[in-house]
Design an enzyme around this catalytic site. Structure first.
Site, short mmCIF file in Angstrom:
data_model
loop_
_atom_site.label_atom_id
_atom_site.label_comp_id
_atom_site.label_asym_id
_atom_site.label_seq_id
_atom_site.Cartn_x
_atom_site.Cartn_y
_atom_site.Cartn_z
N TYR A 181 40.45 54.34 -54.74
CA TYR A 181 41.18 53.47 -53.95
C TYR A 181 42.51 52.98 -54.54
O TYR A 181 43.61 53.10 -54.27
CB TYR A 181 40.55 52.02 -53.47
CG TYR A 181 41.23 51.58 -52.47
CD1 TYR A 181 41.08 51.71 -51.26
CD2 TYR A 181 41.85 50.39 -52.73
CE1 TYR A 181 41.75 51.24 -50.08
CE2 TYR A 181 42.58 49.55 -51.71
CZ TYR A 181 42.15 49.85 -50.60
OH TYR A 181 43.15 49.18 -49.35
N TRP A 218 34.40 54.30 -55.82
CA TRP A 218 35.25 53.79 -54.73
C TRP A 218 36.38 53.07 -55.37
O TRP A 218 37.66 53.42 -54.83
CB TRP A 218 34.77 52.94 -53.82
CG TRP A 218 35.22 52.19 -52.87
CD1 TRP A 218 35.38 52.69 -51.45
CD2 TRP A 218 36.24 50.85 -52.90
NE1 TRP A 218 36.35 51.88 -51.12
CE2 TRP A 218 36.64 50.71 -51.57
CE3 TRP A 218 36.18 50.25 -53.98
CZ2 TRP A 218 37.53 49.80 -51.45
CZ3 TRP A 218 37.03 49.11 -53.70
CH2 TRP A 218 37.70 48.96 -52.38
N ASP A 247 33.62 54.45 -49.07
CA ASP A 247 34.44 53.39 -48.22
C ASP A 247 33.73 53.26 -46.97
O ASP A 247 33.47 54.13 -46.04
CB ASP A 247 35.95 53.72 -47.86
CG ASP A 247 36.32 52.51 -47.31
OD1 ASP A 247 36.79 51.37 -48.00
OD2 ASP A 247 36.71 52.64 -46.13
#
Length: 288
Positions: A230, A226, A246
């Site tokens: 990101y 994640w 997410d």
């Protein structure tokens, strides 16, 4: 002294989207947000300065003001700021790409001017992402603000409100982060990341593709898929980055009562390549 440049975009382009994005994440001293202007401090190698961006919607362009200290850096700064405000995307191409998707197509059609806000500095965004693990945006901003106040350097001759530079990788790697509001393991992860950047063991770039960047980031302790995805999405504006785990994507009202798993969402997102990041942006916007 400062220099004015003008950067065009293909409409529609929504300044209010960027204003909302920056308002939620603003770092006082490093950034200043006004109703029709965003400004921030900048460090480029050994030099520093600031820039400001003002929308000119009637002209389909934005006004970029550079501090005199950065004028000679304009050729390298303009592409980064254009990426930050996603000025080069063709909204018609995005609209056509998602049109056939029964759920996402209408969402994109309803907000054709939605873009992908991206950080100016990938290192800064990486720090924000690591700090933001398992906490709210508000909590992450609070902790990052403490980090800036503790380890940032003063900016001389900045306009009102711009007085700090975001901390360097060396400062974060070697500084004291005691009682800053993060669990010990996350502090360790942040400082090991900063040390890897400072030492050159980790080079933050996407020259060999976003997947390679994600792989390299995930090799560091405390950084999972994640966080890495990101960073690719917000730190570099990679159009196909997609943080499938997410919670905002998984729990979006778009899915109705059947909340997908991260694995199922990743499989569904295959149809959105090579613009999965824009799908994420629309899902997040729809969630709000």
């Amino acid at each position: 002294m400062s220099e004015l440049l003008y950067l065009p975009y293909l409409p529609p382009w929504d300044w209010h989207q960027f204003h909302r994005y920056f308002a939620l994440r603003l770092l006082p001293g490093v950034e200043v947000l006004e109703p029709l202007r965003y400004s921030r401090s900048v460090r480029l190698g050994e030099g520093c300065g600031w820039f400001g961006v003002r929308p000119l919607p009637e002209q389909n362009r934005v006004e970029l003001q550079l501090s005199d200290s950065l004028a000679e850096q304009a050729p390298s700064l303009v592409p980064r700021i254009s990426k930050m405000f996603d000025l080069n995307t063709d909204p018609a191409a995005l609209l056509a790409h998602f049109a056939a998707d029964p759920l996402l197509g209408p969402v994109v059609a309803a907000n054709p001017g939605l873009r992908l806000p991206t950080a100016f500095d990938p290192f800064e965004q990486s720090v924000r992402a690591i700090v933001g693990q398992q906490v709210s945006v508000k909590a992450a901003v609070t902790i990052t603000r403490r980090l800036v106040e503790r380890l940032g350097e003063p900016l001389s001759q900045g306009p009102d409100g711009l007085c700090l530079l975001f901390p360097t990788a060396v400062a974060i790697a070697e500084g004291s982060l005691d009682n800053i509001g993060m669990p010990g393991k996350r502090v360790t992860a942040l400082q090991r990341f900063a040390a890897a950047v400072a030492e050159g063991a980790l080079r933050l770039h996407v020259e060999t593709g976003a997947d390679e960047l994600v792989r390299r980031l995930c090799e560091l302790p405390g950084i999972g898929p994640w966080t890495a995805e990101y960073i690719a999405l917000r730190g570099f504006g990679e159009p196909d980055a997609f943080p499938a785990a997410d919670l905002g994507l998984l729990k979006a009202p778009l899915w109705g009562a059947e909340t997908p798993s991260a694995k199922a969402l990743l499989a569904r997102a295959e149809a959105w390549r090579p613009w999965r990041a824009y799908a994420a942006a629309h899902i997040w916007h729809n969630y709000g």
